[in-house]
Write a protein that holds these residues in place. Structure first.
Motif, PDB file in Angstrom:
ATOM      1  N   ASP A   1       0.830  -1.212   0.000  1.00 54.18           N
ATOM      2  CA  ASP A   1       0.000   0.000   0.000  1.00 54.18           C
ATOM      3  C   ASP A   1       0.858   1.254   0.000  1.00 54.18           C
ATOM      4  O   ASP A   1       0.609   2.194  -0.765  1.00 54.18           O
ATOM      5  CB  ASP A   1      -0.960  -0.011   1.183  1.00 54.18           C
ATOM      6  N   SER A   2       1.903   1.270   0.835  1.00 50.73           N
ATOM      7  CA  SER A   2       2.796   2.439   0.901  1.00 50.73           C
ATOM      8  C   SER A   2       3.598   2.595  -0.388  1.00 50.73           C
ATOM      9  O   SER A   2       3.771   3.707  -0.894  1.00 50.73           O
ATOM     10  CB  SER A   2       3.752   2.311   2.093  1.00 50.73           C
ATOM     11  N   ILE A   3       4.081   1.477  -0.915  1.00 49.21           N
ATOM     12  CA  ILE A   3       4.851   1.519  -2.161  1.00 49.21           C
ATOM     13  C   ILE A   3       3.968   1.987  -3.310  1.00 49.21           C
ATOM     14  O   ILE A   3       4.363   2.838  -4.121  1.00 49.21           O
ATOM     15  CB  ILE A   3       5.452   0.133  -2.476  1.00 49.21           C
ATOM     16  N   GLY A   4       2.744   1.456  -3.376  1.00 49.60           N
ATOM     17  CA  GLY A   4       1.817   1.852  -4.430  1.00 49.60           C
ATOM     18  C   GLY A   4       1.456   3.319  -4.366  1.00 49.60           C
ATOM     19  O   GLY A   4       1.403   4.010  -5.398  1.00 49.60           O
ATOM     20  N   THR A   5       1.241   3.825  -3.146  1.00 50.72           N
ATOM     21  CA  THR A   5       0.918   5.246  -2.972  1.00 50.72           C
ATOM     22  C   THR A   5       2.056   6.129  -3.467  1.00 50.72           C
ATOM     23  O   THR A   5       1.836   7.149  -4.132  1.00 50.72           O
ATOM     24  CB  THR A   5       0.623   5.554  -1.499  1.00 50.72           C
ATOM     25  N   SER A   6       3.290   5.735  -3.142  1.00 49.37           N
ATOM     26  CA  SER A   6       4.459   6.509  -3.579  1.00 49.37           C
ATOM     27  C   SER A   6       4.563   6.532  -5.096  1.00 49.37           C
ATOM     28  O   SER A   6       4.875   7.574  -5.691  1.00 49.37           O
ATOM     29  CB  SER A   6       5.739   5.915  -2.975  1.00 49.37           C
ATOM     30  N   LEU A   7       4.286   5.401  -5.739  1.00 44.74           N
ATOM     31  CA  LEU A   7       4.390   5.324  -7.191  1.00 44.74           C
ATOM     32  C   LEU A   7       3.276   6.103  -7.888  1.00 44.74           C
ATOM     33  O   LEU A   7       3.521   6.792  -8.883  1.00 44.74           O
ATOM     34  CB  LEU A   7       4.352   3.856  -7.636  1.00 44.74           C
ATOM     35  N   VAL A   8       2.052   6.002  -7.349  1.00 51.30           N
ATOM     36  CA  VAL A   8       0.938   6.747  -7.935  1.00 51.30           C
ATOM     37  C   VAL A   8       1.203   8.239  -7.885  1.00 51.30           C
ATOM     38  O   VAL A   8       0.897   8.991  -8.816  1.00 51.30           O
ATOM     39  CB  VAL A   8      -0.387   6.406  -7.217  1.00 51.30           C
ATOM     40  N   ALA A   9       1.806   8.671  -6.772  1.00 52.46           N
ATOM     41  CA  ALA A   9       2.089  10.104  -6.602  1.00 52.46           C
ATOM     42  C   ALA A   9       3.075  10.620  -7.641  1.00 52.46           C
ATOM     43  O   ALA A   9       3.125  11.825  -7.906  1.00 52.46           O
ATOM     44  CB  ALA A   9       2.631  10.358  -5.193  1.00 52.46           C
ATOM     45  N   LEU A  10       3.873   9.712  -8.246  1.00 55.31           N
ATOM     46  CA  LEU A  10       4.865  10.139  -9.231  1.00 55.31           C
ATOM     47  C   LEU A  10       4.254  10.378 -10.604  1.00 55.31           C
ATOM     48  O   LEU A  10       4.784  11.148 -11.396  1.00 55.31           O
ATOM     49  CB  LEU A  10       5.970   9.090  -9.349  1.00 55.31           C
ATOM     50  N   VAL A  11       3.164   9.688 -10.905  1.00 56.91           N
ATOM     51  CA  VAL A  11       2.558   9.799 -12.219  1.00 56.91           C
ATOM     52  C   VAL A  11       2.053  11.215 -12.472  1.00 56.91           C
ATOM     53  O   VAL A  11       2.164  11.748 -13.577  1.00 56.91           O
ATOM     54  CB  VAL A  11       1.401   8.791 -12.368  1.00 56.91           C
ATOM     55  N   VAL A  12       1.535  11.847 -11.428  1.00 56.23           N
ATOM     56  CA  VAL A  12       0.954  13.187 -11.566  1.00 56.23           C
ATOM     57  C   VAL A  12       2.007  14.224 -11.977  1.00 56.23           C
ATOM     58  O   VAL A  12       1.831  14.922 -12.984  1.00 56.23           O
ATOM     59  CB  VAL A  12       0.237  13.610 -10.275  1.00 56.23           C
TER      60      VAL A  12
ATOM     61  N   ILE B   1       2.161  16.268 -15.577  1.00 56.98           N
ATOM     62  CA  ILE B   1       2.102  17.737 -15.611  1.00 56.98           C
ATOM     63  C   ILE B   1       3.326  18.303 -16.316  1.00 56.98           C
ATOM     64  O   ILE B   1       3.234  19.261 -17.091  1.00 56.98           O
ATOM     65  CB  ILE B   1       1.977  18.308 -14.190  1.00 56.98           C
ATOM     66  N   GLY B   2       4.493  17.704 -16.061  1.00 59.99           N
ATOM     67  CA  GLY B   2       5.725  18.157 -16.712  1.00 59.99           C
ATOM     68  C   GLY B   2       5.663  18.000 -18.217  1.00 59.99           C
ATOM     69  O   GLY B   2       6.101  18.887 -18.970  1.00 59.99           O
TER      70      GLY B   2
END
Length: 348
Positions: A163-174, A178-179
């Motif tokens: 769950d923590s690993i997935g949350t960290s990875l999802v946060a990177l997609v945004v 945007i970039g």
């Protein structure tokens, strides 16, 4: 009376002249602050990486994905497997094997794009591979961890915080998305953001090393096996990535690119995931490995780049003495491209 007053000023519980000092929460506060700063800096680094992606060129590689497919096999095939083999071969602790595998499952870092430029690599392919591996890591990292840690999770030795690993990875997609949008709309501003992000990436590595040394003072006294793995791992990534790309019929330019993308992992991402996903007790055994890998991947890459520069100078010298070798090389290289329409010759 004076002693009691002094105690009251510095203690939580006092009975007469006997006082008990409260437990210091300095490390906890510093850990929370570090987690927040790491997340912000990593988001900035990933945002700047997105600013380096041209959507048209990126979509062009997606339409002709042979080079990206080879890179995918290297990134999420070779590296996790090699991490598992090294962990079992050196018989390290299960929690240490987890951080080795997380490093192996990480996408390519922005440093690979810089090194690909200096190594005369295919820059469009390099940037596209970094972007694709970052997006695909969202599913591939948990999948690879599930497969390769099964021998430890089935026995209850370790528990993977998906769950923590997935949350960290999802946060990177945004920030990456945007970039890419910013680079599409405002390319000049994107170049400035890219420079800021590069500086932030360097600062992030230094911050992790310094603050991590304060929080986990015993983490540097680790098993020497991790230092050996940290040396072998990037060498295996560079060499096997190059070999697989060449077997797949890629040009020398693309082989260099795939090799760098394979061995040059996003150590900032690994450090952040480890910091946000595991307990302080577990971090004592695993926190320093991303830093070790970061050091050796840069040192080995610098050595390989130096060898390439020497080779290029030697090749040019011989090329001037024997100009007919150019025609022979062109014929041999072009034969590869005729085998598959997805192959593209190096730009001269």
């Amino acid at each position: 009376m004076n002693n009691s007053t002094a105690c009251l000023a510095n203690a939580a519980v006092c009975q007469g002249d006997s006082c008990v000092l409260p437990e210091s929460n300095f490390n906890y506060i510093l850990s929370v602050i570090m987690s927040i700063i790491l997340t912000i800096l990593l988001a900035l680094v990933m945002f700047s990486m997105g600013c380096n992606v041209e959507i048209k060129k990126f979509l062009g590689h997606i339409k002709r994905p042979w080079g990206i497919c080879v890179g995918f096999l290297c990134q999420f095939g070779i590296m996790p497997l090699m991490g598992f083999i090294l962990s079992v071969a050196f018989n390290i602790l299960p929690i240490q094997a987890v951080v080795v595998l997380i490093m192996g499952c990480c996408p390519g870092g922005t440093s690979s794009n810089i090194l690909a430029y200096w190594a005369d690599g295919d820059m469009d392919l390099s940037i596209s591979m970094t972007t694709c591996s970052t997006l695909l890591a969202l599913g591939m990292m948990p999948l690879c961890l599930f497969i390769y840690t099964k021998m430890w999770t089935d026995t209850g030795t370790i528990i993977i915080p998906y769950d923590s690993i997935g949350t960290s990875l999802v946060a990177l997609v945004v920030p990456v998305s945007i970039g890419m949008f910013v680079n599409h709309k405002w390319p000049k501003k994107a170049k400035v953001i890219l420079k800021v992000g590069s500086i932030a990436g360097i600062f992030l590595i230094v911050l992790v090393a310094v603050v991590g040394g304060i929080l986990y003072q015993g983490s540097w006294a680790i098993n020497p096996k991790l230092w050996i793995i940290g040396t072998i791992f990037p060498v295996a990534g560079y060499s096997l990535g190059f070999l697989l790309a060449r077997i797949a019929g890629q040009s020398w330019q693309r082989c260099r690119t795939v090799a760098l993308e394979t061995g040059m992992q996003n150590t900032q991402l690994c450090s952040t995931i480890v910091q946000l996903s595991f307990t302080p007790e577990q971090l004592q055994h695993m926190f320093t490995f991303p830093l070790i890998y970061s050091i050796f991947q840069l040192v080995i890459a610098a050595i390989l780049l130096g060898l390439y520069v020497v080779y290029k100078k030697y090749y040019r010298k011989n090329h001037e003495e024997f100009p007919e070798s150019k025609d022979n090389e062109t014929v041999s290289e072009s034969s590869l491209y005729k085998m598959n329409g997805g192959f593209q010759p190096d730009e001269k």
